[in-house]
Every structure is written in C-alpha cells, then in structure tokens.
Design a protein around this motif. Structure first.
Motif, PDB file in Angstrom:
ATOM      1  N   LEU A 268       0.834  -1.200   0.000  1.00 27.92           N
ATOM      2  CA  LEU A 268       0.000   0.000   0.000  1.00 27.92           C
ATOM      3  C   LEU A 268       0.868   1.249   0.000  1.00 27.92           C
ATOM      4  CD1 LEU A 268      -2.501  -0.926   2.895  1.00 27.92           C
ATOM      5  CD2 LEU A 268      -2.878  -1.269   0.447  1.00 27.92           C
ATOM      6  N   PHE A 269       0.312   2.332  -0.533  1.00 28.69           N
ATOM      7  CA  PHE A 269       0.882   3.665  -0.368  1.00 28.69           C
ATOM      8  C   PHE A 269      -0.235   4.556   0.165  1.00 28.69           C
ATOM      9  CE2 PHE A 269       2.420   7.747  -2.696  1.00 28.69           C
ATOM     10  CZ  PHE A 269       2.965   8.229  -1.513  1.00 28.69           C
ATOM     11  N   VAL A 270      -0.064   5.088   1.384  1.00 27.30           N
ATOM     12  CA  VAL A 270      -1.074   5.942   2.023  1.00 27.30           C
ATOM     13  C   VAL A 270      -0.695   7.394   1.788  1.00 27.30           C
ATOM     14  CG1 VAL A 270      -2.249   6.532   4.164  1.00 27.30           C
ATOM     15  CG2 VAL A 270      -1.463   4.184   3.785  1.00 27.30           C
ATOM     16  N   ILE A 271      -1.643   8.175   1.261  1.00 28.21           N
ATOM     17  CA  ILE A 271      -1.336   9.556   0.883  1.00 28.21           C
ATOM     18  C   ILE A 271      -2.514  10.467   1.160  1.00 28.21           C
ATOM     19  CG2 ILE A 271      -2.045   9.032  -1.503  1.00 28.21           C
ATOM     20  CD1 ILE A 271      -0.093  11.174  -2.461  1.00 28.21           C
TER      21      ILE A 271
ATOM     22  N   PHE B 119       4.090  -1.079 -10.393  1.00 26.45           N
ATOM     23  CA  PHE B 119       4.660  -1.845  -9.282  1.00 26.45           C
ATOM     24  C   PHE B 119       3.603  -2.601  -8.484  1.00 26.45           C
ATOM     25  CE2 PHE B 119       7.867   1.464 -10.051  1.00 26.45           C
ATOM     26  CZ  PHE B 119       9.000   0.670 -10.210  1.00 26.45           C
ATOM     27  N   GLU B 120       2.362  -2.549  -8.943  1.00 27.13           N
ATOM     28  CA  GLU B 120       1.264  -3.355  -8.398  1.00 27.13           C
ATOM     29  C   GLU B 120       1.033  -3.135  -6.902  1.00 27.13           C
ATOM     30  OE1 GLU B 120       2.335  -7.348  -9.593  1.00 27.13           O
ATOM     31  OE2 GLU B 120       1.241  -7.123 -11.468  1.00 27.13           O
ATOM     32  N   PHE B 121       0.984  -1.865  -6.504  1.00 27.29           N
ATOM     33  CA  PHE B 121       0.577  -1.559  -5.130  1.00 27.29           C
ATOM     34  C   PHE B 121      -0.749  -0.799  -5.164  1.00 27.29           C
ATOM     35  CE2 PHE B 121       3.583   1.909  -6.241  1.00 27.29           C
ATOM     36  CZ  PHE B 121       2.794   3.043  -5.998  1.00 27.29           C
TER      37      PHE B 121
ATOM     38  N   ASN C 142      -1.678  16.664   5.576  1.00 18.01           N
ATOM     39  CA  ASN C 142      -1.290  16.852   6.971  1.00 18.01           C
ATOM     40  C   ASN C 142       0.162  16.388   7.131  1.00 18.01           C
ATOM     41  OD1 ASN C 142      -1.106  16.993   9.760  1.00 18.01           O
ATOM     42  ND2 ASN C 142      -2.481  15.264  10.140  1.00 18.01           N
ATOM     43  N   PRO C 143       1.128  17.312   7.371  1.00 17.39           N
ATOM     44  CA  PRO C 143       0.962  18.601   8.046  1.00 17.39           C
ATOM     45  C   PRO C 143       1.152  19.842   7.185  1.00 17.39           C
ATOM     46  CG  PRO C 143       3.202  17.845   8.344  1.00 17.39           C
ATOM     47  CD  PRO C 143       2.518  16.800   7.478  1.00 17.39           C
ATOM     48  N   THR C 144       1.361  19.749   5.880  1.00 14.87           N
ATOM     49  CA  THR C 144       1.784  20.916   5.100  1.00 14.87           C
ATOM     50  C   THR C 144       0.642  21.708   4.471  1.00 14.87           C
ATOM     51  OG1 THR C 144       2.021  19.737   2.983  1.00 14.87           O
ATOM     52  CG2 THR C 144       3.906  19.669   4.504  1.00 14.87           C
ATOM     53  N   SER C 145      -0.566  21.157   4.417  1.00 16.09           N
ATOM     54  CA  SER C 145      -1.720  21.766   3.742  1.00 16.09           C
ATOM     55  C   SER C 145      -1.526  21.889   2.235  1.00 16.09           C
ATOM     56  CB  SER C 145      -2.071  23.147   4.328  1.00 16.09           C
ATOM     57  OG  SER C 145      -2.761  23.000   5.554  1.00 16.09           O
ATOM     58  N   SER C 146      -0.547  21.178   1.663  1.00 14.90           N
ATOM     59  CA  SER C 146      -0.378  21.171   0.210  1.00 14.90           C
ATOM     60  C   SER C 146      -1.339  20.163  -0.410  1.00 14.90           C
ATOM     61  CB  SER C 146       1.065  20.813  -0.162  1.00 14.90           C
ATOM     62  OG  SER C 146       1.387  19.509   0.292  1.00 14.90           O
ATOM     63  N   SER C 147      -1.572  20.298  -1.715  1.00 13.45           N
ATOM     64  CA  SER C 147      -2.477  19.394  -2.417  1.00 13.45           C
ATOM     65  C   SER C 147      -1.811  18.843  -3.675  1.00 13.45           C
ATOM     66  CB  SER C 147      -3.786  20.110  -2.786  1.00 13.45           C
ATOM     67  OG  SER C 147      -4.509  20.458  -1.622  1.00 13.45           O
ATOM     68  N   LEU C 148      -2.274  17.688  -4.078  1.00 14.79           N
ATOM     69  CA  LEU C 148      -1.697  16.958  -5.204  1.00 14.79           C
ATOM     70  C   LEU C 148      -2.035  17.636  -6.529  1.00 14.79           C
ATOM     71  CD1 LEU C 148      -0.271  14.145  -5.688  1.00 14.79           C
ATOM     72  CD2 LEU C 148      -2.571  13.206  -5.966  1.00 14.79           C
ATOM     73  N   SER C 149      -1.036  17.810  -7.387  1.00 11.72           N
ATOM     74  CA  SER C 149      -1.295  18.348  -8.724  1.00 11.72           C
ATOM     75  C   SER C 149      -1.810  17.229  -9.630  1.00 11.72           C
ATOM     76  CB  SER C 149      -0.016  18.934  -9.318  1.00 11.72           C
ATOM     77  OG  SER C 149       0.918  17.911  -9.625  1.00 11.72           O
ATOM     78  N   ALA C 150      -2.466  17.603 -10.712  1.00  5.60           N
ATOM     79  CA  ALA C 150      -2.984  16.606 -11.653  1.00  5.60           C
ATOM     80  C   ALA C 150      -1.849  15.791 -12.259  1.00  5.60           C
ATOM     81  CB  ALA C 150      -3.785  17.303 -12.747  1.00  5.60           C
ATOM     82  N   ALA C 151      -0.736  16.453 -12.582  1.00 11.83           N
ATOM     83  CA  ALA C 151       0.387  15.734 -13.181  1.00 11.83           C
ATOM     84  C   ALA C 151       0.942  14.682 -12.222  1.00 11.83           C
ATOM     85  CB  ALA C 151       1.488  16.721 -13.579  1.00 11.83           C
ATOM     86  N   LYS C 152       1.086  15.064 -10.944  1.00 13.35           N
ATOM     87  CA  LYS C 152       1.579  14.098  -9.959  1.00 13.35           C
ATOM     88  C   LYS C 152       0.580  12.961  -9.756  1.00 13.35           C
ATOM     89  CE  LYS C 152       5.673  15.353  -8.611  1.00 13.35           C
ATOM     90  NZ  LYS C 152       6.018  16.005  -7.337  1.00 13.35           N
ATOM     91  N   ALA C 153      -0.693  13.274  -9.811  1.00 19.67           N
ATOM     92  CA  ALA C 153      -1.712  12.235  -9.621  1.00 19.67           C
ATOM     93  C   ALA C 153      -1.622  11.180 -10.725  1.00 19.67           C
ATOM     94  CB  ALA C 153      -3.101  12.869  -9.606  1.00 19.67           C
ATOM     95  N   TYR C 154      -1.513  11.620 -11.972  1.00 19.31           N
ATOM     96  CA  TYR C 154      -1.403  10.670 -13.080  1.00 19.31           C
ATOM     97  C   TYR C 154      -0.108   9.860 -12.959  1.00 19.31           C
ATOM     98  CZ  TYR C 154      -5.387  12.573 -15.647  1.00 19.31           C
ATOM     99  OH  TYR C 154      -6.654  12.936 -16.049  1.00 19.31           O
ATOM    100  N   GLY C 155       0.987  10.531 -12.603  1.00 18.46           N
ATOM    101  CA  GLY C 155       2.253   9.821 -12.455  1.00 18.46           C
ATOM    102  C   GLY C 155       2.207   8.792 -11.353  1.00 18.46           C
ATOM    103  N   LEU C 156       1.550   9.127 -10.250  1.00 22.18           N
ATOM    104  CA  LEU C 156       1.426   8.197  -9.129  1.00 22.18           C
ATOM    105  C   LEU C 156       0.623   6.961  -9.529  1.00 22.18           C
ATOM    106  CD1 LEU C 156       1.512   7.253  -6.215  1.00 22.18           C
ATOM    107  CD2 LEU C 156      -0.222   8.970  -5.656  1.00 22.18           C
ATOM    108  N   LEU C 157      -0.482   7.162 -10.237  1.00 25.45           N
ATOM    109  CA  LEU C 157      -1.302   6.022 -10.643  1.00 25.45           C
ATOM    110  C   LEU C 157      -0.564   5.117 -11.625  1.00 25.45           C
ATOM    111  CD1 LEU C 157      -4.801   7.737 -10.985  1.00 25.45           C
ATOM    112  CD2 LEU C 157      -4.030   6.168  -9.192  1.00 25.45           C
ATOM    113  N   ARG C 158       0.258   5.700 -12.482  1.00 27.40           N
ATOM    114  CA  ARG C 158       1.059   4.866 -13.393  1.00 27.40           C
ATOM    115  C   ARG C 158       2.058   4.013 -12.615  1.00 27.40           C
ATOM    116  NH1 ARG C 158       0.939   9.518 -16.852  1.00 27.40           N
ATOM    117  NH2 ARG C 158       2.973  10.205 -16.045  1.00 27.40           N
ATOM    118  N   LEU C 159       2.667   4.589 -11.581  1.00 24.72           N
ATOM    119  CA  LEU C 159       3.615   3.822 -10.764  1.00 24.72           C
ATOM    120  C   LEU C 159       2.889   2.727  -9.972  1.00 24.72           C
ATOM    121  CD1 LEU C 159       6.009   6.609  -9.406  1.00 24.72           C
ATOM    122  CD2 LEU C 159       6.489   4.890 -11.165  1.00 24.72           C
ATOM    123  N   ALA C 160       1.679   3.027  -9.484  1.00 27.91           N
ATOM    124  CA  ALA C 160       0.906   2.016  -8.753  1.00 27.91           C
ATOM    125  C   ALA C 160       0.606   0.816  -9.644  1.00 27.91           C
ATOM    126  CB  ALA C 160      -0.389   2.635  -8.226  1.00 27.91           C
ATOM    127  N   GLU C 161       0.273   1.091 -10.903  1.00 27.93           N
ATOM    128  CA  GLU C 161       0.006  -0.007 -11.834  1.00 27.93           C
ATOM    129  C   GLU C 161       1.295  -0.759 -12.168  1.00 27.93           C
ATOM    130  OE1 GLU C 161      -2.208  -0.750 -16.145  1.00 27.93           O
ATOM    131  OE2 GLU C 161      -1.885   1.283 -15.397  1.00 27.93           O
TER     132      GLU C 161
END
Length: 472
Positions: free
Chosen positions: A256-259, A286-288, A265-284
């Motif tokens: 799992l990757f918990v995000i 590496f199968e997590f 929390n704690p920075t109040s930053s939010s995920l960009s669309a580019a990072k979101a797509y990149g993260l989902l590609r890595l999840a697929e």
C-alpha cells in the motif's frame, strides 16, 4: 448523622424554573462535596424525603437514581440509600514535558491532546477549536433522533454501516467525481479505524507500507504494531517525489501507499494533476494499492484532484470522515472502494467491532441530508481564510519560514531553524502544546519543522507564549 437533618437541610424552589429532580441532585451532591453529608450516612427513605419536601416519590426515585449513577450515593437492597465515599480530587499538575534531551514520541503528543482539564492552548492540535464547529446542528440532530422510535436505536448497526448515510455519501462523493454506490461504502470509527482495517485486510506482517514523509503520525505506530515496515516517500509542494517513489517501490515491493491528496497533513499542500497521473502509473507498474486519505477534503474550496476520481476505485481505496469538520466526538468515517474490497472490509470490521454506532451515523446523516453541513463548511472556510493571513504574518515575524505557504486548510508547516523537540518541551512548561516535526517523520528523526494550526493562533497570548518558547 440522623435522617431529619439530611432531609431538612435542603430548600427546594417551585419558582426557579429548575426541575425539582435537578434541584435535589444539585443540592445533595453539593452537600456531599462539602462534606456536610459524610460517607456512610443514611439518606432519608424515598417516602420520608417526599413527605418532608412535598414532592412525589417518583421525583425522589429519579433523583436518588441519578445520584447513584454519578457516584454520590450507594443503593443497598432492603436497607436504603447511603452516602458513598468520594475519591479526593487530584490536584492539577501540568503534564510533564520532556526535558530538552528527551525524545518526544507520538504517545506524548496524543496523551497531551486528550488531557481533560484544564486544557492547555493547542496550536499543535489537528482539529478546529470547538467554537468553530456547529454544536447546535449536532445537538438538534441528536434531539431529533431521541424522538424517534427507540427500537431502532437499541440493537447493533448494520455491519457495512447505516444505509441512509451510505446513500447520502454516494451523493456527496459524486460532487468530487468519485462514483461509489452504497454497497461500495463501509462506515468506520473515523479514518483511524479505516486505515487500520485496510492495513489488516490487505497486508501481512513483514509487508511494506509507503507513506508521505512528513505525514500523520498516528498511523506510524498503528502500522508498526501490525508488524509492517513503514517507509516514507518525500512529500513535495505538489505531491510525492515520484522519482523516489519509483525507487522505493522497486526496492520494497509495497502493498500500500497511504497519501493525503488534498490538504496534506501537516503541510496543507495538495496533489497536482500531473503528480496524480504519475502516481497512478507507478501504482500499476509496481502493483501496489493507493489509500487516499481525504479527511481534510471538506476544508478545501474545491477543484482539487482526487486519485479515486481518476482511477474509478480500481487501484485506489478512498477514505473520508467528519472528525475535522463536523465533530471529532462523533467518530464517523468511511471507506469507498470496489464492491469486492468493500465486502472484505465489512467482514473485517465485523471481526473487529461487529458494527459501528448507528446513533452517530444517524446524526451525521441528518445533518448532511438537511443541507446544514454545506452552510457550516462555507462559514468555516471563510473563517479560516480570514484567520490564515494574519497568523502567517505573525509566524513570519517570529522568524519562522513557511514551507510551503498554505493557501487553504488549517495547517502551516514552518521551519524554526532549530530542533523543535526542544521548542515543544519549553512550550509545554507554559501549557502550550506544539507538534514538533520529528513526530511527522516515519523514522522520528529530529527536525527543525513543526505543524501549527492557524485557527488556534488567533489569541495574542498564544503568540506571546510561542515567541517565548522559540526564544529559549
């Protein structure tokens, strides 16, 4: 001590507006607290008390029962009611802060967050001040619930959660483009239990869980207690460091990757669309599975990217709740996922707690379904937007660097340029609770950062105490 003085010492008023039973409880309890009624003294019989004060025996029974429940009286079958020995109140002592050389751990912060009274100022807390929340809406919902047929409130709740609430959550999730029918939703005792259930169901001892670094500290200890290897992924202003994530995923083969995608929390930053797509590609690749903890979602003004919306709940498990925006004490959270995973998690929940409280879930349902919550959120977000700029200016004036500067949410992640464990220890001696950066590190590494709650920085006295702690 005879019965007559006990009874005659009470003076009840028919004109005060206070119910007679309440007066009896208050007056008897007061005399016991003042030691005017000593432990072991026998109270007048119900009939004698009623006759002396001109009240009904039912009023006396109700009063005595409440005094028993509150620990003032003992009921002895066949003998009557007697004053109970009361424990001596402990003198308040400030919770010991660690010395400058001691290690502050997660338990230290949580213990101090839950101190009952008197509570210290808490710019390190992860919740809004009580007067920012909508107490009247919660109280009205509870009163409405109390007027319903009590039969539905006395049994266990449904293992998957109160159906009407899950149907309401379906509509709420559609607002952020997450499609989850009620059968794909499982209610939980807050996001804390949701994370625990997911980890128990989809991990085995020795597995690796990836988390943001920094991240919410409580899950580190929870995962470690399950025998899991917790590894941090560096969090940047727009989401995780994808290069490091790929490296760690190849090395550890995580389950799992918990995000926090929104208002991290704690920075109040939010995920960009580019990072979101990149993260989902890595999840697929590496199968997590990605666990998207969106507990602060409702404090965001809108338009944020959700992994669950992009993924359609195939490789993403979505977590939400109401402890940060409605009432921490309700402990109502939920999991939205695929139908197959939802069934497994509902079974896991039954093994852990049988069910969650139907009462709390019904309260949340009523508030959501009547449109009260949306108006409350508008007020809270507006109040935060007004409070944040002033708080950030004050923090910068104290020499704290914003890393990054938040544009929404309640948290500011600041760099103090010194070990914040030491700063937190000094602050605690002044009854000021801070959250040093070491607690947000999966490895509990010393840090110059700390998390501050802008909603708790509105009082000049709090700022002065913070300045004193920073000065040393």
């Amino acid at each position: 001590m005879t019965n007559t003085p006990v009874s005659s010492s009470l003076s009840l008023s028919r004109d005060s507006g206070e119910p007679l039973a309440d007066q009896i409880v208050r007056l008897v309890a007061g005399r016991i607290e003042e030691r005017l009624l000593r432990p072991g003294a026998r109270m007048p019989s119900i009939r004698q008390f009623a006759a002396t004060h001109g009240v009904s025996p039912f009023t006396v029974v109700a009063s005595y029962d409440r005094l028993v429940a509150q620990g003032y009286l003992d009921s002895r079958r066949g003998a009557g009611f007697f004053v109970r020995e009361r424990p001596q109140p402990a003198r308040h002592m400030a919770a010991p802060g660690p010395s400058s050389t001691a290690t502050l751990d997660i338990a230290w912060l949580v213990r101090n967050l839950f101190r009952q009274a008197p509570m210290q100022l808490s710019p390190g807390a992860g919740v809004l001040p009580a007067d920012w929340l909508d107490g009247p809406a919660v109280a009205n919902a509870m009163r409405s619930l109390s007027r319903q047929n009590s039969a539905g409130l006395l049994g266990y709740g449904a293992p998957q959660g109160f159906l009407l609430l899950r149907q309401q959550l379906q509509h709420k999730l559609l607002e952020i483009e997450v499609e989850a029918p009620p059968e794909n939703i499982v209610t939980t005792l807050g996001v804390t239990q949701a994370l625990d259930l997911v980890a128990r169901e989809f991990c085995r001892p020795g597995d690796t869980i990836l988390v943001d670094d920094p991240a919410w500290f409580l899950m580190f200890g929870s995962f470690a207690a399950l025998g899991l290897n917790v590894v941090g992924v560096r969090r940047l202003a727009d989401g995780p460091d994808l290069e490091q994530l790929a490296e760690l995923a190849a090395r550890h083969k995580p389950s799992l990757f918990v995000i926090n995608s929104v208002l991290h929390n704690p920075t109040s930053s939010s995920l960009s669309a580019a990072k979101a797509y990149g993260l989902l590609r890595l999840a697929e690749r590496f199968e997590f599975t990605v666990v998207e903890d969106d507990i602060y979602a409702d404090l965001h003004p809108g338009g944020a990217t959700r992994l669950a919306a992009l993924d359609g709940l195939k490789r993403v498990i979505y977590l939400g709740g109401f402890s940060k925006s409605m009432a921490p004490n309700l402990r109502v959270g939920y999991i939205a996922t695929s139908h197959e995973r939802a069934q497994r998690l509902a079974d896991r929940k039954m093994l852990c707690t049988l069910s969650t409280s139907d009462i709390g879930e019904r309260v949340v349902y009523k508030i959501l379904s009547e449109g009260l919550y949306r108006k409350h959120l508008d007020r809270v977000r507006g109040r935060l937007d007004a409070a944040r700029p002033r708080a950030l200016r004050q923090l910068e004036a104290l020499g704290l660097r914003l890393d990054p500067a938040p544009s929404a949410g309640m948290f500011a992640w600041v760099d103090a340029g010194r070990d914040t464990n030491v700063v937190a220890a000094r602050a605690m001696r002044e009854e000021l609770l801070l959250a040093p950066g070491s607690l947000f590190s999966p490895k509990q590494l010393a840090s110059t950062h700390m998390r501050l709650n802008v909603a708790a920085l509105q009082d000049a006295g709090t700022i002065r105490l913070l300045e004193r702690a920073l000065a040393g």
